[in-house]
Structure formats: C-alpha cells, structure tokens
Design an enzyme around this catalytic site. Structure first.
Site, short mmCIF file in Angstrom:
data_model
loop_
_atom_site.label_atom_id
_atom_site.label_comp_id
_atom_site.label_asym_id
_atom_site.label_seq_id
_atom_site.Cartn_x
_atom_site.Cartn_y
_atom_site.Cartn_z
N ASP A 236 0.84 -1.20 0.00
CA ASP A 236 0.00 0.00 0.00
C ASP A 236 0.88 1.25 0.00
O ASP A 236 2.10 1.16 0.05
CB ASP A 236 -0.96 -0.01 1.21
CG ASP A 236 -0.21 -0.08 2.54
OD1 ASP A 236 0.88 -0.69 2.59
OD2 ASP A 236 -0.69 0.50 3.53
N HIS B 169 1.83 -9.03 -3.17
CA HIS B 169 0.81 -7.97 -3.15
C HIS B 169 1.51 -6.61 -3.13
O HIS B 169 2.19 -6.27 -2.16
CB HIS B 169 -0.05 -8.15 -1.90
CG HIS B 169 -1.16 -7.15 -1.76
ND1 HIS B 169 -2.36 -7.27 -2.42
CD2 HIS B 169 -1.25 -6.03 -1.01
CE1 HIS B 169 -3.14 -6.27 -2.09
NE2 HIS B 169 -2.50 -5.49 -1.23
N ASP C 285 1.40 -17.61 -3.93
CA ASP C 285 2.13 -16.54 -4.63
C ASP C 285 1.19 -15.85 -5.61
O ASP C 285 1.33 -15.99 -6.82
CB ASP C 285 3.35 -17.12 -5.35
CG ASP C 285 4.17 -16.01 -6.01
OD1 ASP C 285 4.06 -14.85 -5.56
OD2 ASP C 285 4.90 -16.30 -6.98
N GLU D 292 2.46 -10.35 0.87
CA GLU D 292 2.75 -8.94 0.63
C GLU D 292 4.27 -8.73 0.75
O GLU D 292 5.00 -9.61 1.22
CB GLU D 292 2.01 -8.06 1.65
CG GLU D 292 2.00 -6.58 1.28
CD GLU D 292 0.85 -5.78 1.93
OE1 GLU D 292 -0.04 -6.41 2.54
OE2 GLU D 292 0.85 -4.55 1.80
O1 9MR Z 1 -3.41 -3.52 0.11
C1 9MR Z 1 -3.69 -3.58 1.49
C2 9MR Z 1 -2.52 -4.21 2.18
O2 9MR Z 1 -1.39 -3.42 2.03
C3 9MR Z 1 -2.84 -4.42 3.64
O3 9MR Z 1 -1.85 -5.21 4.25
C4 9MR Z 1 -4.18 -5.09 3.83
C5 9MR Z 1 -4.60 -5.17 5.28
O4 9MR Z 1 -4.57 -3.97 5.92
O5 9MR Z 1 -5.19 -4.42 3.12
C6 9MR Z 1 -4.93 -4.33 1.73
O6 9MR Z 1 -5.92 -3.61 1.16
C7 9MR Z 1 -7.12 -4.28 0.87
C8 9MR Z 1 -8.16 -3.87 1.87
O7 9MR Z 1 -7.87 -4.31 3.15
C9 9MR Z 1 -9.52 -4.37 1.42
N1 9MR Z 1 -9.81 -3.88 0.12
C10 9MR Z 1 -8.87 -4.31 -0.86
C11 9MR Z 1 -7.50 -3.83 -0.51
C12 9MR Z 1 -6.52 -4.27 -1.56
O8 9MR Z 1 -6.47 -5.64 -1.69
O1 9MR Z 2 2.64 -6.76 9.29
C1 9MR Z 2 1.36 -6.47 9.82
C2 9MR Z 2 0.85 -7.68 10.54
O2 9MR Z 2 1.66 -7.95 11.66
C3 9MR Z 2 -0.59 -7.48 10.95
O3 9MR Z 2 -1.09 -8.69 11.46
C4 9MR Z 2 -1.42 -7.02 9.75
C5 9MR Z 2 -2.86 -6.76 10.09
O4 9MR Z 2 -2.97 -5.70 10.95
O5 9MR Z 2 -0.87 -5.86 9.22
C6 9MR Z 2 0.42 -6.05 8.72
O6 9MR Z 2 0.88 -4.85 8.24
C7 9MR Z 2 0.29 -4.38 7.04
C8 9MR Z 2 -0.27 -3.01 7.34
O7 9MR Z 2 -1.37 -3.15 8.18
C9 9MR Z 2 -0.63 -2.25 6.09
N1 9MR Z 2 0.47 -2.20 5.17
C10 9MR Z 2 0.92 -3.53 4.81
C11 9MR Z 2 1.40 -4.29 6.00
C12 9MR Z 2 1.95 -5.65 5.61
O8 9MR Z 2 0.95 -6.54 5.24
#
Ligand code: 9MR
Ligand code: 9MR
Length: 902
Positions: free
Chosen positions: A378, A709, A757, A766
């Site tokens: 993100d 991701h 993957d 991610e």
């Molecule tokens: O892309 C987002 C990712 O970086 C985060 O780890 C994740 C959880 O916070 O959320 C992803 O975003 C998704 C969102 O939570 C729900 N709508 C779709 C987003 C993209 O897949």
């Molecule tokens: O790395 C984070 C993980 O420990 C948490 O369980 C998860 C849900 O809160 O979020 C991960 O971090 C994401 C963050 O919320 C949004 N940017 C992407 C991060 C990696 O997935």
C-alpha cells in the site's frame, strides 16, 4: 428495490461511479490506458443477465446446498476480511458489523463496506442475502463488481434501511467468471449521519472454488540458492517411507560425489507431511549445479560456494530505494522497469504529502510529511513500522563496528548500493536509512501545538485503493492519524540511534536527530498512554498497540547508548523488560514488540552498563539463541520457529528471519559456530527447504515468489508493470489466512501451506519494509560468513584504557599483544568510535580516522611484535556530547583480538 440493468456495460465506460474511475485523466501513464482498453474489450462481449425474481424470495434454481462465497458474513470472527472506505471505524463487537456514515456525502459510492475475493462462475445462479439497518434511515445499495478499474457491475440491489433490521435477498445470474470479485455496500448519500449495521451477509451459488493443489515440484527440498562450503547442509524429503532412505549428492555432470542415509522424522506438524531429513554437511567442495537424489526424486539444482549471498546484501537493500516516496525512481540505477515519477509530492492527482492535515477532529494544522518509504503493497507510511525498518538498516551498519566477521564497514560503505547518494562519502546503507528517518522526524508534532514532540502514528489514504496503482496516480486524500505513545517512542529510539551513527558523517543532522529523540522521549513520558486503535484501519493498516512498556524500554536503551546519561540508564534498569524474558519463540521482535531490540543493542553496542549486568544481558541473548536452536532442531524443515499454527502468522517469514538475527547476534557475541550455523539454516528455509518448495525471495533460487501484493510491482495484473525487484521477501505462510482470496483458496491448510504466490493474497504474500529490513540484516550476516569454516582461534589480545577525560577531550592508551605463535612484522590495529569522538593527535603509532573507523599503523621501531610481546600506543581524542565507551572490537591485521587484555 430493483435491479439496475445495464445491457451493454462496454458501451458506457464513462458512466462508472466517480471514485471508481481510473486515477486520473491527465498524466495517466500509457500502461494504464492500455490496460483499461483491454478490459473494455473483454467487457463489450459480456452482458449482464438478471432474473426476474423479486426481493424477499430466493430463486428456486439456487440449490439449498449451494456453496457460500462470502467469508465471515455473520461477523462472528470480527471484522476481517471486510473493509470499508469513507465510513467511521468498523465494529463487529456485538456480532454484527456496524459503523457510522457521515451525512451529506454527494454519492452512494462515497462510502462503502466491502468484501473482496468473491468467486464467481460465468452463467451460474446466485442468491445474495443480508440483514441491514440504518438509524435514522438511508438508502443502501449492494453491488457485486470487479474490485478494480473499470469496476464492472455484475449485479446490484437497492433497498431502504431503517432502524429495525430488515432481510434483503435477491437472485441473479452472473455473466462472467471472476475469482476475485468484490461485494460492496454503498452507504453514502444520505443527508443525515447514519448508524449502519449489516449481518448474515451471504452469497450462495455457483461452484465451490476448485480445491487448490499447489505445484510443489520435487519431493527433495533443498536451499535452492545453495550451501556454504563449511556450513551445515540439510535437506528434507517428503516420503511415505518409514525406514531410512539412501541419498546421493550429484555433481552437475551427474557423478555421485557423496551418499548416505536419511533420518526418518515422522509427520511434520507444521506441514502435515511425512518427512525424512538428509545431512550432507561433510561434503565441502565448492561447485555449481549440484542435485540431491532420494526416493527416486531429484532436487532443484544448487551451488556450494562461499560467495552465495554476496549479492543478496545489495539486492535486499535495493527494495528500499524502489519503495521511496517523494522522489523519482531512477531506472538507470535499478532497472528501467522500476523507473517512475515521484509519488506524493503534492502533484495532482496526489493529495499529499507536502501539506497533510489530520483526520477530522484530530488537529488543525498541516504537516509536510513527504519522503520515507511506502510501507508495503500500500501507499501508507506508518511510524512504528518505518521505525523498526530504519532501525534494522542502521543496526546492519552498526554491526560492522562490533562483529568480528564484518569487515569494519567496507562492504557496506559508500558506493556499495544502487542509490542516488552513492559517492557522497557516507555509507550507502546510512543514506538509505536517512531517507526514512527524515520522514519520521517530519511526523513529529511541532512545538507550540498540542502534544508537541509526539509523533503522529501514521499517514495514509482516506480509503483503500485498488491494485495496481502507481504512487503518483493515487487520488485519495491523505490524512494524519492521532499521535501515539508507541510512535513517539519508536521515533525516539531511531532518532537516538541516528544521532550516534551519523555523528562522524553529518554532525548537524546527527544533532537534529539527537534533539528530536530527547523531545520525543519527554513527550512520551508526559503522554504515556495514547494508544493507536485497532479499529483505525480504513485506507491503511491499524498498527495498533496498547502496551508500550517495551517501547519505553527500547527508547531508553537507545538514548542511553547514545548519550551515556544516567537518567536514561535509570529508566533502562527500572524497566521490567531489562530482566524479563523478552525473546518470544514465535518471533524475537516485531513492530508491536520491541523490547528485544533494546536487549540486543545493550549486548552489542559498547556501553557503560556495570559489567555484571552487561554479562547478564549478553547471556540472555545466547539463552534466547539456544531456544531458537532447539526449535530449529525440532523442525524437520530446520527453521527456528515452533511447528504449531500459532507461529504461522501474518509475515511469518519475518519472524523466521528475526529469530535468525538473534542467532547471528549470539554468534557475534560468542564465536560459537552453532549459532552461526543456526542462522544459516534459517536461510535454507527461506530459499526453498520448505513444504511448498519455494524461495520466498524474488529472483533468488530456481522457483521464487514473484507476485507479491503490491500496488507498484503489479506484473500479475498488468504485464507492463514489473515484478518486485530481486531481493524482495514475501510475508509467508499465515495460518490465519486473513484475506478473502487466501481464505477461499487455502481453507483448511496446514500452517506451512497457508501461502499463495498471488497478488490478491495480502495476508500471505505482501512485501513490507520491516520484512525486507530483517532480510537485509541476515543477508549481510550471511555474506560476512564467507565459507563458514572453522572459527579461528584469536591470535591477539587488546586493551583500551581511557586514562583521562575533560569536557571536550580524552586520552586513550591502546595495547595490542601477540598471542599467536609467529612474529608479527608490521601491523594495523582498527576499531570504530560509537559516536562523535575524533582523533586529535597520537603517539607511538600513525593514527587516522575515516568516518567512525580508527586505523593505527606501526611506526618503524615498533613494527615487530614477537609472540607474547605487546605494543602500546596512544591518542588524544576530541569528545563531543555523546557517550564515549571503550570499543568492544579491536582488530590487529584484520583479526579480532580478545578483550579486555588479560
Ligand atoms: O493492500 C492492502 C494491504 O497493504 C494491507 O496489508 C491489507 C490489510 O490492511 O489491506 C490491503 O488492502 C485491501 C483492503 O484491506 C480491502 N480492500 C482491498 C484492498 C486491496 O487488496
Ligand atoms: O505486518 C502487519 C501484521 O503484523 C498485521 O497482522 C497485519 C494486520 O494488521 O498488518 C500487517 O501490516 C500491514 C499493514 O497493516 C498495512 N500495510 C501492509 C502491512 C503488511 O501486510
């Protein structure tokens, strides 16, 4: 309620709802335009077919046992995988999903609650049902659509919700297959603010997603990159055989170069597989293209070499440059495919980051928070996570001052990485870390404002965006979220580290960091319980934390190491974390638990802790490493992680790596090869010795993760975009399968199989800065081990005596003794200063300084040191404001000397 029927979606591309249009009209990259055309061409051939069923009746053609396509539709498992945009926080506290929606939003689609990863079969019948209520009352529209541009609608239903929950059902046929469709409730557009709740959301029909069978390749699992000649060499074979099996190691030409018998290990808990292990450590001849053969299977090829990981150091660090915000990415440096304009510099359609205001009600100022690294897939920037990633890069460099196998910083010096700052005389890894540190400092609340000195927890988009999306095309408003104690202390810790490490290279910047660190620490003490909320996760990650005792400990440690001041030492020793068990088996540290960082740094960075306490601190690190070794030995795949599902969490690979960091540190502290070998074995797991037979590092190994991701590296969604750059670490198996794509594909998975993957699976696949920073540390450690041969016995001893100090100076006497068996003829002694010390003059040796590194060369009269003899020389140093401890590592002709002199 009626179905909106758009007979030919392809003919009305401009009619898509506003927030769903592609990022921008002007300045949209050619690649995106081309992609959109491709989509539209497909869409023109599809037609939406709707049944005539009316609301409230399920269509007879959907069988009662048709598969459910929605996960957690009754919200019994909390919010995930549901998301929202344009609403208040989502709350699943009473078994429904509720939120508030502001009144006066212009359009229904200005606020939404959604679920991705819906599996749809072309031509199949579905029945959608949900309970909805809204107080005082509002129109709600449920839309089944493509979750990214051009947001094709497959079906929709409108209803008017009131205070009493009402059940809505509708049956329809979908025109096109999509294994990642989105169900979204559009809840904007009412005049009054609403309290809105959903429950029992269900979409039944079509077929269950076909059972997923990952292609796991040959049943003999090896480190696909290879093995260090003198290091451990282990493999795992998946087999039903219960007796030991013969194995053969073959050269590239097919000759059998070693053979033996495997060890049965029963059923491996983490993978559920019956396995045996193979140990071929005794074979040490370097070469390429080896294979291991057992049970009729031939492994992927691998090398045996002491140079295996040399390039990984730079590859793993290059990820950070590719993630930089606020600067154009130079394709000449890292490959043309990665070139892109600067993101988030206040240029349309970006709405940040040069002047960013707060979420409503949080503050009334704007900050320039440009720069830093995008967190992950993100475009958010989060202080607690940016902080530990920056910490780990700084620590990778700081290790070169104290670890015997590091080379004093040469291979991590200037012009070693592909960054624009190369050639500026500052070590490149420090330049890269500085890109983030400067952003962290911008997140500090300015003097004169409420909560001055604290750090805003994060800055990110108001709503989640779709994939792919280049940073410069992100149209979302950006918002600062409330300051938090965790972020403030995290900033204090990293800024303190910055103050000591940058002192020899940029005194003004180091001083700026030092001031910020102290201000932040004081602000955190004044506001010790401002916690980031778990519900603040719309448009960005929550990074919640309601226990900051560990952050207080870590910040106090770093401030103490930098300043040497008693006030910080008192806070260090008063913390329960100073003596508590801080190294958890599932992951030594992470963004939420940072006490171990303080402990590790107290063990490695020279400091004035009373020596009995220092010995205890160091012993706690080796005790933790012993625990990780025991875990590793219990695992048939040889990784330092427990084998139960609870250990396989979001980002599990980073926990494997961080546990390996503790093993590596224990080796640095003790010279005991078992710890080094443990760290090396952890790498085997990452590079293919695992249930999926995959290397989790892009571009490394025969078969590696490449569809992580990411909005930037979206090759899987648009072939014109690149994969993540070589050296990018995937999050890894997550038994919680917390994204809808994985939840559906991998339901029921054994922990080590809970990974795919695929770019849709953000909870298993991610990329993230805090994961790659762990990889960078380990890569540097591994590269430093060369052949990983026998650890040499020391051949020298050294003493470092500070004989006198005065306000701006000190007098040091250094003695080196030859404890080897042959005469030394000509010598160079070397150590590193920890902070802002510098050499003013010297006697009995030629002493010079470059950066933090001090080099002393013999004069002609004292060039020879006979076995058992010593040479003493001295220097007058200029001292600054920072701590001035004796160095723990002094080398003589490149060999580490035992210390202190005995
Ligand atoms: O892309 C987002 C990712 O970086 C985060 O780890 C994740 C959880 O916070 O959320 C992803 O975003 C998704 C969102 O939570 C729900 N709508 C779709 C987003 C993209 O897949
Ligand atoms: O790395 C984070 C993980 O420990 C948490 O369980 C998860 C849900 O809160 O979020 C991960 O971090 C994401 C963050 O919320 C949004 N940017 C992407 C991060 C990696 O997935």
């Amino acid at each position: 309620m009626r179905w909106k029927h758009r007979a030919d979606i392809g003919s009305a591309p401009r009619g898509l709802p506003a927030p769903h249009r592609s990022p921008t009209r002007k300045g949209i990259p050619v690649i995106l335009i081309r992609r959109r055309r491709r989509h539209l061409a497909v869409l023109a051939a599809t037609t939406l077919v709707l049944t005539g069923a009316s609301a409230g009746t399920a269509h007879a053609e959907v069988p009662p046992d048709a598969p459910e396509q929605i996960s957690n539709g009754d919200f019994s498992a909390g919010v995930a995988p549901w998301f929202s945009y344009g609403t208040g926080a989502l709350d699943a506290g009473d078994g429904r999903l509720c939120t508030t929606v502001a009144g006066g939003l212009a359009n229904p689609w200005d606020a939404g609650i959604g679920h991705d990863g819906v599996h749809l079969n072309a031509g199949a019948e579905y029945v959608l049902g949900f309970d909805v209520s809204a107080t005082p009352g509002a129109a709600v529209k449920a839309v089944l659509q493509l979750g990214s541009a051009p947001y094709t609608t497959y079906a929709s239903v409108e209803t008017t919700a009131g205070t009493e929950p009402k059940r809505v059902t509708q049956t329809f046929t979908v025109p096109a297959a999509n294994d990642n469709a989105q169900l979204v409730f559009q809840v904007g557009g009412a005049t009054a603010e609403q309290r809105l709740c959903l429950d029992n959301v269900s979409l039944r029909g079509g077929e269950a997603a076909p059972p997923y069978q990952p292609d796991t390749g040959p049943r003999v699992r090896v480190n696909q990159v290879g093995y260090l000649p003198g290091g451990p060499k282990n493999a795992t074979v998946v087999t039903g055989a219960t007796d030991p099996l013969p194995w053969q190691l073959r050269s590239a030409a097919g000759a059998v170069v070693a053979s033996g018998e495997s060890t049965p290990r029963g059923v491996d808990a983490a993978s559920g597989q019956p396995v045996q292990t193979i140990d071929f450590s005794a074979y040490r001849t370097p070469g390429t293209g080896y294979t291991l053969v057992a049970d009729g299977e031939t492994s992927h090829p691998f090398d045996i070499s002491g140079a295996l990981y040399d390039r990984l150091r730079a590859d793993s660090l290059q990820f950070f440059y590719a993630q930089r915000s606020g600067t154009p990415i130079d394709g000449d440096l890292i490959g043309a495919g990665y070139a892109r304009p600067a993101g988030h510099l206040g240029v349309e359609p970006n709405q940040g980051d040069t002047s960013v205001g707060c979420q409503p009600g949080v503050c009334d100022y704007s900050l320039d928070v440009r720069g830093g690294w995008y967190d992950a897939g993100d475009h958010g920037k989060y202080v607690v996570n940016g902080g530990i990633a920056a910490y780990q890069l700084l620590n990778t460099f700081e290790r070169t001052k104290t670890a015997e196998t590091a080379d004093g910083g040469t291979v991590l010096g200037d012009a070693t990485l592909r960054v624009p700052e190369r050639g500026n005389t500052v070590p490149d890894v420090l330049d890269e870390a500085r890109w983030e540190i400067e952003f962290l400092l911008r997140m500090q609340v300015p003097a004169g404002e409420p909560l001055a000195g604290m750090a805003h927890h994060k800055i990110h988009d108001r709503a989640w965006t779709g994939l792919p999306l280049a940073p410069q095309d992100d149209p979302q408003p950006r918002e600062l979220h409330p300051p938090s104690t965790a972020a403030t202390l995290n900033l204090a810790a990293v800024a303190a580290q910055c103050a000591r490490l940058f002192a020899p290279y940029d005194a003004a910047f180091a001083a700026h960091c030092g001031t910020a660190a102290k201000t932040a620490y004081a602000a955190a003490k004044a506001h010790p319980a401002r916690y980031a909320s778990v519900t603040d996760g719309t448009g960005g990650g929550a990074y919640e934390d309601d226990n900051v005792t560990d952050e207080f400990y870590w910040a106090a440690v770093e401030l103490y190491l930098t300043t040497g001041k008693k006030t910080y030492l008192d806070d260090v020793t008063a913390s329960p974390h100073h003596t508590g068990d801080v190294f958890t088996p599932g992951g030594a540290f992470g963004w939420q638990s940072v006490a171990a960082l303080g402990r590790l740094d107290l063990a490695t960075v020279p400091n004035g802790l009373p020596s009995a306490d220092r010995v205890r601190v160091r012993a706690s690190v080796t005790a933790a490493a012993d625990g990780y070794l025991a875990a590793l030995r219990a695992q048939a795949y040889g990784l330092p992680l427990p084998g139960d599902a609870a250990a396989y969490v979001w980002g599990s690979n980073s926990n494997v790596v961080n546990n390996a960091v503790v093993l590596g540190t224990a080796f640095d502290l003790t010279r005991d090869a078992k710890y080094r070998d443990g760290a090396v074995q952890a790498a085997d797991y990452l590079f293919g010795r695992n249930a999926l037979n995959i290397s989790y590092v892009t571009g490394w190994g025969e078969h590696s993760a490449q569809n992580q991701h990411s909005r930037i590296f979206g090759h899987q969604l648009n072939p014109d975009l690149p994969h993540p750059p070589a050296g990018s670490l995937a999050g890894g198996p997550n038994a919680g399968i917390q994204d809808p794509y994985a939840a559906q594909l991998l339901a029921g998975c054994q922990p080590m199989f809970c990974y795919v993957d695929d770019i849709n699976s953000y909870s298993t696949n991610e990329v993230a800065i805090n994961w790659n920073s762990a990889l960078a540390w380990l890569a540097s450690f591994l590269a430093d081990q060369g052949d990983a041969g026998a650890v040499p016995a020391p051949t020298c001893a050294a003493g470092y005596q500070i004989n006198g100090t005065w306000p701006d100076g000190f007098n040091t006497q250094v003695t080196v003794r030859n404890t080897g068996t042959s005469t030394i003829n000509g010598w160079t002694a070397r150590w590193a200063f920890t902070g802002d010390q510098s050499v003013a003059s010297a006697w009995s040796a030629q002493v010079s300084q470059s950066g933090a590194t001090v080099t002393a060369k013999n004069l002609s009269y004292n060039a020879k040191i006979a076995p058992g003899a010593s040479v003493t020389f001295g220097l007058i140093g200029k001292a600054g404001a920072l701590a001035n401890p004796a160095p723990t590592l002094i080398t003589l002709n490149g060999h580490a000397c035992t210390r202190p002199l005995t």
